[in-house]
Design a protein around this motif. Sequence first.
Motif, PDB file in Angstrom:
ATOM      1  N   GLY A  12       0.748  -1.235  -0.088  1.00  0.00           N
ATOM      2  CA  GLY A  12      -0.007  -0.135  -0.167  1.00  0.00           C
ATOM      3  C   GLY A  12       0.815   1.055  -0.153  1.00  0.00           C
ATOM      4  N   SER A  13       2.121   1.220  -0.219  1.00  0.00           N
ATOM      5  CA  SER A  13       2.929   2.202  -0.312  1.00  0.00           C
ATOM      6  C   SER A  13       3.018   3.171  -1.797  1.00  0.00           C
ATOM      7  N   ALA A 107       3.674   8.789   4.398  1.00  0.00           N
ATOM      8  CA  ALA A 107       3.982   9.483   5.787  1.00  0.00           C
ATOM      9  C   ALA A 107       3.294   9.114   6.756  1.00  0.00           C
ATOM     10  N   SER A 108       3.498   8.138   7.580  1.00  0.00           N
ATOM     11  CA  SER A 108       2.755   7.641   8.789  1.00  0.00           C
ATOM     12  C   SER A 108       3.717   6.686   9.685  1.00  0.00           C
ATOM     13  N   MET A 109       3.392   6.684  10.851  1.00  0.00           N
ATOM     14  CA  MET A 109       4.403   5.999  11.928  1.00  0.00           C
ATOM     15  C   MET A 109       4.479   4.490  11.342  1.00  0.00           C
ATOM     16  N   PHE A 110       3.480   4.051  10.849  1.00  0.00           N
ATOM     17  CA  PHE A 110       3.546   2.539  10.721  1.00  0.00           C
ATOM     18  C   PHE A 110       4.372   2.547   9.399  1.00  0.00           C
ATOM     19  N   GLU A 112       6.842   4.185   8.280  1.00  0.00           N
ATOM     20  CA  GLU A 112       8.362   4.542   8.784  1.00  0.00           C
ATOM     21  C   GLU A 112       8.772   3.359   9.709  1.00  0.00           C
ATOM     22  N   LEU A 113       8.127   2.735  10.378  1.00  0.00           N
ATOM     23  CA  LEU A 113       8.782   1.507  11.291  1.00  0.00           C
ATOM     24  C   LEU A 113       9.111   0.407  10.153  1.00  0.00           C
ATOM     25  N   GLU A 154      12.473  14.300   8.325  1.00  0.00           N
ATOM     26  CA  GLU A 154      13.274  14.013   9.472  1.00  0.00           C
ATOM     27  C   GLU A 154      13.486  12.567   9.782  1.00  0.00           C
ATOM     28  N   PHE A 155      12.634  11.700   9.633  1.00  0.00           N
ATOM     29  CA  PHE A 155      12.760  10.342   9.806  1.00  0.00           C
ATOM     30  C   PHE A 155      13.894   9.693   8.829  1.00  0.00           C
ATOM     31  N   LEU A 156      13.770  10.058   7.664  1.00  0.00           N
ATOM     32  CA  LEU A 156      14.621   9.431   6.750  1.00  0.00           C
ATOM     33  C   LEU A 156      16.163  10.177   6.976  1.00  0.00           C
TER      34      LEU A 156
END
Length: 207
Positions: A12-13, A107-110, A112-113, A154-156
């Motif tokens: 789903g990305s 762009a979601s926490m899931f 990113e994890l 920022e996560f990346l």
Amino acid sequence: MKTLLVANSKGGSGKTMTAITLACALKATGASVVLADADPQQSARAWGKRRSAYAPHIKTLDWSGESRPSVPKKTDWLVIDSGAGLGAARAKPFVREADVLVMPIMASMFDELALKGFLSDLQELKRIRKEKVEILPIGSRIDLRRKDARLLGEFLAANGHALVTLVSDRAAYVDLAREGLSIFDRTQAPYRRLQDQWRPVLDRLGV
């Protein structure tokens, strides 16, 4: 021939939409493009079967099984749409051939994890460790009005990668895909604005 792999372990990305959009963008430059569909769902090939005879031809191949049809000679770009749940073992044969890995990320926490685990898995592959494959992370289906896009960047950055571009979530992608088309098959101003969001990726591809 240059090979562009579109991959992310999370479903789903936006991998298929990214693959068909970039295949059409490369085709619009006059290049000979082949789209290999390695996802068992074969969504990219279903899109290709709907493509109008009046649209620039993009050959599609079924790469979902163990036996993969060969790529025609004089192909300029091979675009590979990988399947979901792609770990290091399944990614290895595709990474072995890839020059560039385009990684669409929501762009979601899931997401990113899941991406953090995928990036860790990729380090098991020699060509990734030796930086033989250029990794291009892109924000996929982004609502540009929200702070999620900034947080994704920022996560990346915290994980050693720079966000290349943000691709907004627009109905035009879905509507055109029903006809086997993409935004790069259209020349009207609204589509050109969407095309501009892909320009940083195309610049990195040298086209």
